[in-house]
Motif scaffolding. Structure first.
Motif, PDB file in Angstrom:
ATOM      1  N   SER A 152       0.888  -1.074   0.106  1.00  0.00           N
ATOM      2  CA  SER A 152       0.001  -0.037  -0.159  1.00  0.00           C
ATOM      3  C   SER A 152       0.877   1.383  -0.032  1.00  0.00           C
ATOM      4  O   SER A 152       0.367   2.294  -0.687  1.00  0.00           O
ATOM      5  N   ASN A 153       2.024   1.247   0.660  1.00  0.00           N
ATOM      6  CA  ASN A 153       2.761   2.695   1.037  1.00  0.00           C
ATOM      7  C   ASN A 153       4.222   1.953   1.427  1.00  0.00           C
ATOM      8  O   ASN A 153       4.389   1.004   2.004  1.00  0.00           O
ATOM      9  N   ILE A 154       4.950   2.851   0.975  1.00  0.00           N
ATOM     10  CA  ILE A 154       6.547   2.643   1.627  1.00  0.00           C
ATOM     11  C   ILE A 154       7.076   4.088   1.800  1.00  0.00           C
ATOM     12  O   ILE A 154       6.961   5.162   1.016  1.00  0.00           O
ATOM     13  N   SER A 155       7.284   4.164   3.304  1.00  0.00           N
ATOM     14  CA  SER A 155       8.128   5.506   3.703  1.00  0.00           C
ATOM     15  C   SER A 155       9.573   5.345   3.802  1.00  0.00           C
ATOM     16  O   SER A 155       9.806   4.088   4.159  1.00  0.00           O
ATOM     17  N   VAL A 156      10.483   6.348   3.265  1.00  0.00           N
ATOM     18  CA  VAL A 156      11.898   6.204   3.240  1.00  0.00           C
ATOM     19  C   VAL A 156      12.366   7.100   4.412  1.00  0.00           C
ATOM     20  O   VAL A 156      12.004   8.168   4.417  1.00  0.00           O
ATOM     21  N   PHE A 157      13.239   6.714   5.232  1.00  0.00           N
ATOM     22  CA  PHE A 157      13.935   7.856   6.439  1.00  0.00           C
ATOM     23  C   PHE A 157      15.304   7.298   6.088  1.00  0.00           C
ATOM     24  O   PHE A 157      16.115   6.344   5.997  1.00  0.00           O
ATOM     25  N   LYS A 158      16.062   8.424   6.008  1.00  0.00           N
ATOM     26  CA  LYS A 158      17.539   8.631   5.833  1.00  0.00           C
ATOM     27  C   LYS A 158      18.265   9.469   6.761  1.00  0.00           C
ATOM     28  O   LYS A 158      17.513  10.234   7.326  1.00  0.00           O
ATOM     29  N   GLY A 159      19.489   9.368   7.011  1.00  0.00           N
ATOM     30  CA  GLY A 159      20.314  10.304   7.724  1.00  0.00           C
ATOM     31  C   GLY A 159      19.837  10.472   9.097  1.00  0.00           C
ATOM     32  O   GLY A 159      19.708   9.309   9.706  1.00  0.00           O
ATOM     33  N   ASP A 160      19.973  11.541   9.589  1.00  0.00           N
ATOM     34  CA  ASP A 160      19.662  11.971  10.997  1.00  0.00           C
ATOM     35  C   ASP A 160      18.419  11.393  11.646  1.00  0.00           C
ATOM     36  O   ASP A 160      18.223  10.847  12.550  1.00  0.00           O
ATOM     37  N   ARG A 199      18.254   7.847  12.079  1.00  0.00           N
ATOM     38  CA  ARG A 199      19.126   7.422  13.380  1.00  0.00           C
ATOM     39  C   ARG A 199      18.462   7.944  14.544  1.00  0.00           C
ATOM     40  O   ARG A 199      18.411   7.057  15.604  1.00  0.00           O
ATOM     41  N   GLN A 200      17.702   9.069  14.412  1.00  0.00           N
ATOM     42  CA  GLN A 200      16.838   9.319  15.699  1.00  0.00           C
ATOM     43  C   GLN A 200      15.718   8.405  16.070  1.00  0.00           C
ATOM     44  O   GLN A 200      15.489   8.115  17.116  1.00  0.00           O
ATOM     45  N   LEU A 201      15.080   7.869  14.782  1.00  0.00           N
ATOM     46  CA  LEU A 201      13.865   6.977  15.117  1.00  0.00           C
ATOM     47  C   LEU A 201      14.383   5.534  15.453  1.00  0.00           C
ATOM     48  O   LEU A 201      13.787   4.709  16.075  1.00  0.00           O
ATOM     49  N   PHE A 202      15.514   5.100  14.794  1.00  0.00           N
ATOM     50  CA  PHE A 202      15.727   3.669  14.902  1.00  0.00           C
ATOM     51  C   PHE A 202      16.976   3.294  15.396  1.00  0.00           C
ATOM     52  O   PHE A 202      17.510   2.133  15.444  1.00  0.00           O
ATOM     53  N   GLY A 250      19.720   4.102   6.036  1.00  0.00           N
ATOM     54  CA  GLY A 250      18.280   4.289   5.734  1.00  0.00           C
ATOM     55  C   GLY A 250      17.213   3.189   6.344  1.00  0.00           C
ATOM     56  O   GLY A 250      17.881   1.905   6.504  1.00  0.00           O
ATOM     57  N   VAL A 251      16.044   3.436   6.330  1.00  0.00           N
ATOM     58  CA  VAL A 251      15.107   2.626   6.662  1.00  0.00           C
ATOM     59  C   VAL A 251      13.907   2.538   5.907  1.00  0.00           C
ATOM     60  O   VAL A 251      13.407   3.752   5.495  1.00  0.00           O
ATOM     61  N   LEU A 252      13.412   1.398   5.362  1.00  0.00           N
ATOM     62  CA  LEU A 252      12.197   1.669   4.658  1.00  0.00           C
ATOM     63  C   LEU A 252      11.081   0.948   5.611  1.00  0.00           C
ATOM     64  O   LEU A 252      11.037  -0.016   6.050  1.00  0.00           O
ATOM     65  N   VAL A 253       9.819   1.614   5.660  1.00  0.00           N
ATOM     66  CA  VAL A 253       8.936   1.288   6.464  1.00  0.00           C
ATOM     67  C   VAL A 253       7.764   1.029   5.453  1.00  0.00           C
ATOM     68  O   VAL A 253       7.194   1.878   4.736  1.00  0.00           O
ATOM     69  N   VAL A 254       7.217  -0.368   5.291  1.00  0.00           N
ATOM     70  CA  VAL A 254       6.434  -0.640   4.233  1.00  0.00           C
ATOM     71  C   VAL A 254       4.999  -1.300   4.875  1.00  0.00           C
ATOM     72  O   VAL A 254       5.079  -1.774   5.955  1.00  0.00           O
ATOM     73  N   THR A 255       4.034  -0.783   4.324  1.00  0.00           N
ATOM     74  CA  THR A 255       2.553  -1.221   4.915  1.00  0.00           C
ATOM     75  C   THR A 255       1.935  -1.802   3.672  1.00  0.00           C
ATOM     76  O   THR A 255       1.881  -1.387   2.750  1.00  0.00           O
TER      77      THR A 255
END
Length: 651
Positions: free
Chosen positions: A522-530, A533-536, A543-548
């Motif tokens: 349904s969706n992919i969110s991309v987290f990168k950089g600071d 690191r702050q969230l994960f 980077g982090v891929l959050v897939v729903t």
């Protein structure tokens, strides 16, 4: 002195040796299959024609030595009858007779193979299978094609396998591969005493299979199911010798070439080295030989070498061990598994195979992993052992400390370093041609010093994507090992980079993204950089891929997880996301229609990241996807609902 015919044969066979050496030394492992086909066909034709071309002498003619002539008067000398001397042996004629006999045997063998194929055609009957005209054969026989006709037994293949077989054989028919096969057999018969002719024939036939495999997979066939079909077809009876050359070594090589990343455009330089080098050597030899004939080539030595190579060509008994999920199995067990349940297949040869099986008689080992057990601890450990056994020593090119833009690393890596570490300096780097036990997935390495003085070691794969040297070992971590903040184990040192982290429906995911399927996302969110690191935690630096998924997008747990991260909730526009973060911490994402568009229009592209483009007048944001095909980057822009707006990539 060599006769003109023997001199022609010497030049032609010498050219074949040069072409074979250049191919196996420079071009064999490249994935430019069309270019390899052109090279091999040109090698056979050029070797046959060029000895007859008039090539001027490259060396000045030597002046003839003066000859003194003495005239003597024999008028008063008594005549003495000369004794009958035996006639000298014409060794040129003997050599030509031996060579001609070998050519006659080779051409006769080819004629018998053509007659056998004609008899097989008379036994077949015309049929139409999946809309394709074929000749149906009785019995359990391997499918093949000759000319414009495909031969097979439709009743011996499942529906999915039958479609794959037809697509493969249609490539052979459409591209006229039969002409290449006949040319290779004629060249082998004409140069029967030259091992290079046998090797080039084998290389040409293998390359045609690589080309057909590649073209068949481009039509949308599943790679693992296709490889599984090849394994099953290796157990049926072979077709006519003229067209069937399916052996376990060819199966192993075909699997390796299908799994091999596409060669970079920089590798094209090898053709500009191989071609001119061989032509210069061949023409130079002819120019030098224009001064006169040289020594004859020992025919007996060439015949012995050709016989040894011919003996190897006919061998079909290969000792191999099969493994399924880390346990010794049989081909029958692997066939029962079913192609849809296969996660991976790996073929090992020689010392690497014997290192896995421990059997000194093993020449090959086939390792298959099922989807059901691919994440089991003992299977992961066994596959790590296989990866280590498959590794080879690395060929390394190193460089000194330079600015990121000045070293010889690819442009994609230069851009990554300049963007991620602005103001940094590259202290050292290497480019690897082969994998090793320490870094099995790494082709490029760079050691850099950031602007703040921190040192980092960066690893990149053949696709120029950042990876870690311990990617194989870290993939074995359990999915639940991450804590709420995303940390797992001791915090890495600044010069360690971790692989990208993937969360699916709020849970850590270590499987393959291919298993999810774009239609289920349904969706992919991309987290990168600071922000990542702050969230994960510090392990999320890459980077982090959050897939729903569509199945769980309305789950309370998934919504709570996405709300915690500030990710958009599915079924709503970006502005409807709960607890919107400040503009500096916004989470770019792509909606499902955008992912479907990229999958349909850019199936070979890699998605590098997503950037939110805010409207200066306060209107809805746009979302720009950064993609790359090979080394060519591009951007595709969508609105918040995933509707296509524009693209900057020229196809």
């Amino acid at each position: 002195m060599l006769s003109p015919t023997l001199l022609y044969l010497l030049k032609a066979n010498g050219a074949l040796l040069l072409f074979a050496a250049a191919y196996f030394g420079l071009l064999r492992r490249l994935t430019f299959f069309e270019l390899n086909r052109a090279y091999l066909v040109f090698a056979l034709l050029f070797s046959a024609v060029y000895p007859a071309l008039p090539v001027p002498a490259l060396l000045p003619p030597e002046a003839a030595a003066p000859v003194a002539v003495v005239l003597m008067d024999f008028a008063t000398t008594a005549a003495v009858p000369a004794a009958d001397a035996p006639a000298p042996i014409d060794w040129n004629a003997v050599a030509l007779a031996v060579y001609g006999a070998g050519v006659a045997v080779g051409l006769g063998r080819l004629l018998m193979q053509l007659l056998s194929l004609a008899r097989l055609r008379r036994r077949s009957r015309p049929a139409v299978v999946l809309g394709v005209a074929v000749r149906a054969l009785p019995g359990d026989v391997s499918p093949f094609s000759f000319g414009s006709t495909i031969y097979l037994n439709p009743g011996r293949h499942p529906a999915a396998e039958l479609a794959a077989v037809l697509r493969h054989e249609q490539v052979h028919v459409r591209q006229g591969h039969t002409l290449d096969v006949l040319l290779a057999h004629v060249a082998q018969a004409a140069a029967w005493c030259n091992p290079a002719a046998w090797l080039l024939r084998r290389a040409l036939l293998d390359n045609l299979e690589y080309l057909a495999d590649h073209a068949a997979l481009q039509t949308g066939l599943d790679r693992q199911a296709y490889q599984y079909s090849l394994l099953r077809l290796s157990q049926v009876l072979p077709g006519p010798a003229l067209v069937s050359h399916f052996t376990f070594p060819t199966l192993k090589n075909r699997v390796v070439m299908m799994n091999k990343p596409l060669s970079s455009t920089g590798q094209l330089a090898r053709y500009f080295v191989a071609g001119p080098l061989v032509l210069a050597a061949a023409l130079g030899f002819s120019g030098a030989r224009a001064q006169g004939a040289g020594p004859a080539v020992p025919v007996a030595a060439q015949a012995a070498s050709a016989q040894r190579d011919q003996g190897q060509e006919g061998a079909t008994n290969y000792h191999a061990t099969h493994y399924l999920d880390g346990k010794v199995s049989s081909i029958a067990d692997e066939l029962k598994l079913g192609a849809e349940n296969v996660a991976s297949m790996v073929a090992l040869k020689g010392d690497a195979a014997r290192k896995i099986s421990g059997n000194p008689q093993d020449e090959y080992v086939m390792v298959m992993t099922s989807k059901q057990n691919q994440n089991r601890a003992d299977v992961i450990a066994f596959n790590q052992k296989v990866a280590v056994a498959e590794a080879r020593d690395k060929h390394i090119e190193t460089g000194p400390a330079v600015n990121p833009a000045d070293h010889q690393l690819p442009d994609g890596i230069k851009s990554y370093i300049a963007k991620t570490y602005p103001g940094s300096t590259v202290n050292g780097w290497f480019i690897s041609d082969k994998a090793s036990e320490k870094v099995p997935h790494v082709q490029y390495y760079a050691s850099i010093t950031a602007s703040n003085g921190e040192k980092h070691k960066l690893y990149f794969n053949a696709a120029e994507q950042p990876v870690t040297a311990l990617a194989t070992a870290r993939a074995a971590q359990p999915a639940g090992a991450a804590t709420e903040t995303g940390t797992s184990g001791p915090a890495p040192t600044p010069d360690k980079k971790t692989p990208p982290i993937v969360y699916v429906d709020g849970q850590r995911y270590t499987g393959s993204m291919k298993d999810l399927g774009p239609s289920n996302i349904s969706n992919i969110s991309v987290f990168k950089g600071d922000k990542a690191r702050q969230l994960f935690g510090p392990d999320a630096g890459d980077g982090v891929l959050v897939v729903t998924t569509k199945a769980n997008e309305n789950s309370a747990e998934v919504r709570a997880f996405n709300d915690k991260l500030g990710s958009p909730t599915y079924g709503a526009a970006p502005a409807a996301a709960a607890a919107p973060a400040p503009a500096t911490a916004s989470v770019p994402y792509l909606a499902a229609p955008a992912l479907a568009y990229l999958t349909q229009h850019y199936p070979a592209a890699r998605l590098l990241g997503v950037t939110e483009l805010k409207d200066a007048n306060g209107g809805p944001s746009r979302y720009q996807a950064e993609i790359v095909i090979g080394r060519r980057p591009g951007y595709v822009t969508f609105d918040g609902t995933g509707k296509f707006i524009s693209e900057s990539y020229t196809r």
